[in-house]
Scaffold this motif. Sequence first.
Motif, PDB file in Angstrom:
ATOM      1  N   UNK A 277      15.630  82.869  44.770  1.00 18.64           N
ATOM      2  CA  UNK A 277      15.240  81.970  45.609  1.00 18.64           C
ATOM      3  C   UNK A 277      14.084  82.145  46.306  1.00 18.64           C
ATOM      4  N   UNK A 278      13.728  83.271  46.434  1.00 20.15           N
ATOM      5  CA  UNK A 278      12.811  83.466  46.573  1.00 20.15           C
ATOM      6  C   UNK A 278      11.748  83.755  45.874  1.00 20.15           C
ATOM      7  N   UNK A 279      11.752  83.596  44.235  1.00 22.60           N
ATOM      8  CA  UNK A 279      11.343  83.574  42.798  1.00 22.60           C
ATOM      9  C   UNK A 279      10.694  82.458  42.962  1.00 22.60           C
ATOM     10  N   UNK A 280      11.658  80.524  43.381  1.00 20.57           N
ATOM     11  CA  UNK A 280      11.490  80.047  43.295  1.00 20.57           C
ATOM     12  C   UNK A 280      10.378  79.585  44.563  1.00 20.57           C
ATOM     13  N   UNK A 281      10.955  79.834  45.428  1.00 18.73           N
ATOM     14  CA  UNK A 281      10.756  79.648  46.663  1.00 18.73           C
ATOM     15  C   UNK A 281       9.054  79.682  47.026  1.00 18.73           C
ATOM     16  N   UNK A 282       8.651  80.347  45.739  1.00 14.00           N
ATOM     17  CA  UNK A 282       7.333  81.359  46.176  1.00 14.00           C
ATOM     18  C   UNK A 282       5.757  80.153  45.476  1.00 14.00           C
TER      19      UNK A 282
ATOM     20  N   UNK B   8      19.535  86.462  35.051  1.00 17.12           N
ATOM     21  CA  UNK B   8      18.532  87.459  34.732  1.00 17.12           C
ATOM     22  C   UNK B   8      16.737  85.699  35.155  1.00 17.12           C
ATOM     23  N   UNK B   9      16.286  86.665  36.274  1.00 15.39           N
ATOM     24  CA  UNK B   9      15.540  85.727  36.996  1.00 15.39           C
ATOM     25  C   UNK B   9      14.311  85.413  36.035  1.00 15.39           C
ATOM     26  N   UNK B  10      14.056  86.053  35.623  1.00 17.85           N
ATOM     27  CA  UNK B  10      12.343  85.600  34.423  1.00 17.85           C
ATOM     28  C   UNK B  10      12.560  84.451  34.200  1.00 17.85           C
ATOM     29  N   UNK B  11      14.251  84.069  33.346  1.00 15.60           N
ATOM     30  CA  UNK B  11      14.204  83.183  32.380  1.00 15.60           C
ATOM     31  C   UNK B  11      14.800  82.272  33.254  1.00 15.60           C
ATOM     32  N   UNK B  12      15.120  82.425  34.278  1.00 15.00           N
ATOM     33  CA  UNK B  12      15.574  81.123  35.475  1.00 15.00           C
ATOM     34  C   UNK B  12      13.942  80.222  35.670  1.00 15.00           C
ATOM     35  N   UNK B  13      13.217  80.903  35.887  1.00 10.90           N
ATOM     36  CA  UNK B  13      12.006  81.347  36.885  1.00 10.90           C
ATOM     37  C   UNK B  13      11.145  80.439  35.548  1.00 10.90           C
ATOM     38  N   UNK B  14      11.525  81.336  34.471  1.00 19.06           N
ATOM     39  CA  UNK B  14      10.276  80.425  33.316  1.00 19.06           C
ATOM     40  C   UNK B  14      10.768  78.978  33.020  1.00 19.06           C
ATOM     41  N   UNK B  15      12.447  78.507  32.507  1.00 16.87           N
ATOM     42  CA  UNK B  15      12.758  77.676  33.076  1.00 16.87           C
ATOM     43  C   UNK B  15      12.567  76.242  33.822  1.00 16.87           C
ATOM     44  N   UNK B  16      12.944  76.841  34.841  1.00 16.86           N
ATOM     45  CA  UNK B  16      12.764  76.175  36.418  1.00 16.86           C
ATOM     46  C   UNK B  16      11.212  75.519  36.326  1.00 16.86           C
ATOM     47  N   UNK B  17      10.271  76.659  35.500  1.00 14.47           N
ATOM     48  CA  UNK B  17       8.532  75.761  35.570  1.00 14.47           C
ATOM     49  C   UNK B  17       8.704  74.952  34.377  1.00 14.47           C
ATOM     50  N   UNK B  18       8.895  75.529  33.759  1.00 15.32           N
ATOM     51  CA  UNK B  18       9.311  74.648  32.345  1.00 15.32           C
ATOM     52  C   UNK B  18       9.550  73.112  32.810  1.00 15.32           C
ATOM     53  N   UNK B  19      10.362  72.598  33.317  1.00 21.26           N
ATOM     54  CA  UNK B  19      11.690  71.379  33.988  1.00 21.26           C
ATOM     55  C   UNK B  19      10.169  70.695  34.768  1.00 21.26           C
ATOM     56  N   UNK B  20       9.598  71.335  35.539  1.00 21.65           N
ATOM     57  CA  UNK B  20       8.625  70.749  36.370  1.00 21.65           C
ATOM     58  C   UNK B  20       7.260  70.025  35.919  1.00 21.65           C
ATOM     59  N   UNK B  21       6.870  71.644  34.387  1.00 18.75           N
ATOM     60  CA  UNK B  21       6.133  70.759  33.824  1.00 18.75           C
ATOM     61  C   UNK B  21       6.696  69.271  32.606  1.00 18.75           C
TER      62      UNK B  21
ATOM     63  N   UNK C  59      16.798  68.808  32.671  1.00 13.95           N
ATOM     64  CA  UNK C  59      18.130  69.606  31.559  1.00 13.95           C
ATOM     65  C   UNK C  59      18.722  70.262  32.158  1.00 13.95           C
ATOM     66  N   UNK C  60      20.060  70.595  31.233  1.00 15.67           N
ATOM     67  CA  UNK C  60      21.208  71.922  32.440  1.00 15.67           C
ATOM     68  C   UNK C  60      21.025  72.488  30.833  1.00 15.67           C
ATOM     69  N   UNK C  61      20.853  73.814  31.644  1.00  9.54           N
ATOM     70  CA  UNK C  61      20.879  75.191  30.498  1.00  9.54           C
ATOM     71  C   UNK C  61      22.460  76.067  30.958  1.00  9.54           C
TER      72      UNK C  61
END
Length: 162
Positions: A108-113, A65-78, A52-54
Amino acid sequence: MEINEFEIRSVGVDVGSSTSHLVFSDLLLKRDETSRTRRFRIEDRTVIYEGRIVNTPLLDDRTLDIDRLAAFFREEYRRAGIDPGEIQSGAMIVTGESAKKQNAADIAAALSNDAGKFVAATAGPNFESMLAAMGSGATSRSRRNGHTLLTCDIGGGTSNVA
């Protein structure tokens, strides 16, 4: 025994001025026998999930807002049914006005972890326009036909030509 081809699962992440999204692909890599380095090149790419595009979330005018971005990308994985451990390679690009935010490198660091080995970049206008030209196929079309082509990338906060 030398390996001449293999498959990997990849993710591409774009955090742009206005919107953010990701795409998962299975890539077939084959050894380029004509290259002196015998490097691998992408022979085939199969998109397995287009996310999805947000709207790119901000805390204020200078901060993603790194927390919201990371949560969005985690949800996309799910939603895609993909475990982060399945990702062998990925590319993340932070573009346009988002690249100017004080914490742009932190996303980038948050997601690549979470998954695989990432190539991550915050792109200035020159790099962003080059990516648009390559991604649109204009670069290869120009080489193949011997013509000069102009591409225009019109984003949510910046526009670039190559």
